[in-house]
Design a protein around this motif. Structure first.
Motif, PDB file in Angstrom:
ATOM      1  N   ILE A 543       0.807  -1.115   0.002  1.00 23.68           N
ATOM      2  CA  ILE A 543       0.173   0.054  -0.064  1.00 23.68           C
ATOM      3  C   ILE A 543       0.850   1.307  -0.062  1.00 23.68           C
ATOM      4  O   ILE A 543       0.484   2.297  -0.728  1.00 23.68           O
ATOM      5  CB  ILE A 543      -1.017   0.101   1.439  1.00 23.68           C
ATOM      6  N   SER A 544       1.989   1.236   0.648  1.00 26.74           N
ATOM      7  CA  SER A 544       2.851   2.380   0.698  1.00 26.74           C
ATOM      8  C   SER A 544       3.365   2.735  -0.664  1.00 26.74           C
ATOM      9  O   SER A 544       3.719   3.985  -1.088  1.00 26.74           O
ATOM     10  CB  SER A 544       4.274   2.028   1.168  1.00 26.74           C
ATOM     11  N   ILE A 545       3.604   1.848  -1.854  1.00 25.63           N
ATOM     12  CA  ILE A 545       3.807   2.216  -3.169  1.00 25.63           C
ATOM     13  C   ILE A 545       2.591   2.431  -3.921  1.00 25.63           C
ATOM     14  O   ILE A 545       2.570   3.473  -4.780  1.00 25.63           O
ATOM     15  CB  ILE A 545       4.611   0.917  -3.744  1.00 25.63           C
ATOM     16  N   ILE A 546       1.326   1.574  -3.605  1.00 21.61           N
ATOM     17  CA  ILE A 546       0.266   2.204  -4.287  1.00 21.61           C
ATOM     18  C   ILE A 546      -0.145   3.682  -3.980  1.00 21.61           C
ATOM     19  O   ILE A 546      -0.753   4.434  -4.967  1.00 21.61           O
ATOM     20  CB  ILE A 546      -0.989   1.141  -3.896  1.00 21.61           C
ATOM     21  N   ARG A 547       0.030   3.869  -2.779  1.00 19.16           N
ATOM     22  CA  ARG A 547      -0.638   5.240  -2.199  1.00 19.16           C
ATOM     23  C   ARG A 547       0.705   6.313  -2.960  1.00 19.16           C
ATOM     24  O   ARG A 547       1.425   6.764  -1.821  1.00 19.16           O
ATOM     25  CB  ARG A 547      -0.672   5.402  -1.007  1.00 19.16           C
ATOM     26  N   ASN A 548       0.696   6.773  -4.203  1.00 18.38           N
ATOM     27  CA  ASN A 548       1.948   7.471  -4.771  1.00 18.38           C
ATOM     28  C   ASN A 548       1.351   8.960  -4.076  1.00 18.38           C
ATOM     29  O   ASN A 548       0.363   9.560  -4.596  1.00 18.38           O
ATOM     30  CB  ASN A 548       1.760   7.435  -5.981  1.00 18.38           C
TER      31      ASN A 548
END
Length: 589
Positions: A543-548
């Motif tokens: 999720i840390s990468i999905i949430r750009n």
């Protein structure tokens, strides 16, 4: 004919009792005392009558006379209303200020709209024409934004036997003479009178299947109001009721606005009276007052007139509805009106119901809201009256009687939340407790005029917000980190909905009013973020990468950065979102 008179026998604030009243009628308007204060008979029992007085009764003595007028409390309707500022019984405050500067003196009488001012009258009938009730026989340009259509009053019809030439006339000049089937001669003027408490007649009610477009996203998309519908805005002190009504008055696509300041604080009403004349109508770039009527009855004005102000406003609204206009009434606030009912009921020594309100509170609220509607008028024109009533529950308690009973009679409920307001989230409409009963009726209109999937997108966003509310309970207990990534995505997208869509800046050039197409495209962007994010979560992408941060920030700011006349820029945003997730999925495939 001798005018019937009675004698005052009892005085209790605005409630007066009189004897020798057997010749008077129920609901008849009377003049009270040597000052000739205006009152209305609300109870008759044998020789005795109870009167509520619409003016300050200090100085009135027992034994002074009560004189009949022969007619009920009536509102004079005609050119000169639009742009006016009136008290609770339609007396113009500007004229009162000229008579007694700074205050309303007792006994000035039932003055009303200007009967001396000359208007350019353009008549559209000829000798020999047959006119039926509700038909238009002429026009007056009341303001640059409103044409006053001169109508045959209800229950009058006949053949034209005389017509004046087009020219300048006041509202009391006979313009057309009719001969009825019984041989009676009737004069038609630019003005007419109508009893305030009786709804004006209509041909039939029509379906409420067209929305009032307000430009406020939380209303237009999530909790829409139909033309001819009813809505309540309950909220405690400081939650933004008045500001919201200002926004609706300025931006809604109603033709005419009737704003009733009913029992509000004097300084708040002064702000309204000072601000409204300065507002510019965004559709015409003309002053908003050229399509607005203000009725001011502050908390320090006579309490009986506050009770009457609601009926004055709705009667004026029905008059313009009968011309074929769509009218929106802002009543601020019905709680103060209910308090006036409570005070008068207490002085009448009636048995109190819940929290001291009279037992007839629900029926009075119902009578008021039932006068809204989308109708076919007597002259076979389509018009509507939409009612938006603010409610001020003490302490913000929505379970108190006025709010609870109002919910029974309105189709849309926009509950204002103190926590949202204090966190600077405006409009502070709580998406969990608010609702609209018009969604099903308006779905077809949205499909045809905005987009076929508009209502489905709305349902998807509301579902996410409700799921986010449940997840927040877990987050408060154990923190966000324990949630699986699909649920953390719901929290992130819900922030986009709340901050990027539901929060709206009334003072920003692009955000104060948002067209429906832009509202739809904003939802489309957020929905795309959620769908593509969900697909990425299923591939195991953290999720840390999905949430750009860059993309999320850009989505939140689209309400400011994309002008209302450059909606093509949304497709660039959608393209950028899709490209980002395409690259991401390719990396983790």
């Amino acid at each position: 004919m001798e005018i019937p008179t009675g004698v005052i026998s009892y005085i209790n604030g605005p409630v007066i009792k009189a004897k020798k009243m057997s010749e008077f009628k129920m609901r008849e308007m009377v003049t009270v005392g040597s000052k000739k204060l205006i009152g209305e008979i609300i109870s008759l029992e044998g020789e005795s009558a109870t009167i509520q007085v619409y003016e300050e009764t200090s100085g009135i003595k027992i034994g002074e006379p009560v004189a009949a007028t022969g007619h009920p409390l009536s509102i004079k309707l005609g050119p000169g209303i639009i742009g006016g500022i009136f008290d609770g019984i339609e007396r113009p405050l500007n004229k009162i200020n000229n008579i007694s500067e700074g205050f309303i003196s007792e006994g000035i009488g039932l003055i009303s709209i200007d009967t001396e001012k000359l208007y350019d009258v353009n008549l559209s009938v000829s000798k020999g024409d047959l006119l039926c009730q509700g038909e238009i026989f002429g026009e007056v340009n009341e303001t640059p934004l409103v044409i006053n259509k001169l109508m045959v009053p209800p229950e009058i019809e006949g053949r034209v036997i005389e017509v004046v030439r087009n020219g300048k006339y006041n509202i009391e000049t006979p313009l057309v003479k009719l001969e009825t089937s019984s041989g009676e001669i009737v004069d038609l003027k630019a003005s007419q009178e109508w009893p305030a408490r009786i709804p004006r007649p209509i041909e039939k009610r029509l379906a409420t299947d067209k929305p009032i477009v307000t430009g406020q996203r939380v209303i237009d998309t999530f909790f829409p109001l139909a033309k001819g519908g009813t809505a309540a805005i309950p909220g405690g002190f400081g939650t933004g009721k008045t500001m919201m009504q200002h926004q609706l008055a300025k931006w809604s696509d109603a033709d005419i606005i009737v704003y009733i300041g009913c029992g509000e604080r004097g300084n708040e009403m002064t702000e309204v009276l000072e601000d409204f004349p300065k507002l510019i109508d965004p559709k015409s770039n003309r002053p908003l007052m050229e399509r607005t009527v203000l009725i001011a009855n502050t908390s320090n004005m006579p309490v009986a007139a506050r009770e009457a102000s609601i009926y004055t406003g709705i009667t004026i609204a029905e008059y313009y509805r009968d011309m074929g206009y769509h009218v929106a009434i802002m009543a601020d606030s019905t709680s103060r009106w209910a308090e006036a009912l409570r005070e008068i009921s207490g002085r009448l020594e009636k048995m109190p119901a819940e929290e001291g309100y009279p037992a007839y509170l629900p029926s009075r609220l119902a009578e008021f809201y039932e006068r809204a509607g989308y109708v076919s008028t007597l002259g076979e024109r389509e018009g509507s009256v939409s009612i938006i009533g603010a409610v001020s529950p003490a302490g913000g308690d929505f379970s108190e009687p006025v709010t609870e009973n109002t919910k029974r009679f309105v189709g849309a409920f926009w509950g204002l939340d103190r926590k949202l307001a204090y966190s600077r989230h405006y409009p502070a409409i709580n998406w969990l407790s608010s609702y609209s009963g018009y969604v099903g009726q308006l779905a077809e209109w949205y499909d045809e005029n905005v987009a076929e999937d508009m209502m489905q997108l709305r349902a998807n966003m509301l579902k996410l917000l409700f799921e986010e509310n449940k997840l927040q309970e877990i987050v408060k207990l154990v923190g966000e980190d324990v949630l699986p990534d699909d649920q953390r995505l719901i929290l992130e997208v819900s922030k986009l909905i709340k901050v990027g869509f539901l929060q709206q800046n009334a003072f920003h050039k692009e955000d104060s009013y948002v067209p429906l197409k832009k509202q739809y495209l904003m939802l489309k962007v957020i929905d795309t973020m959620y769908r593509r994010g969900s697909s990425a979560v299923k591939l195991g992408i953290p999720i840390s990468i999905i949430r750009n941060e860059e993309i999320y920030s850009k989505v939140i700011k689209i309400k400011y950065n994309i002008p209302n006349n450059r909606l093509d820029m949304f497709y660039d945003i959608l393209e950028e979102i899709n490209q980002f997730y395409d690259r991401l999925e390719a990396q983790y495939a």
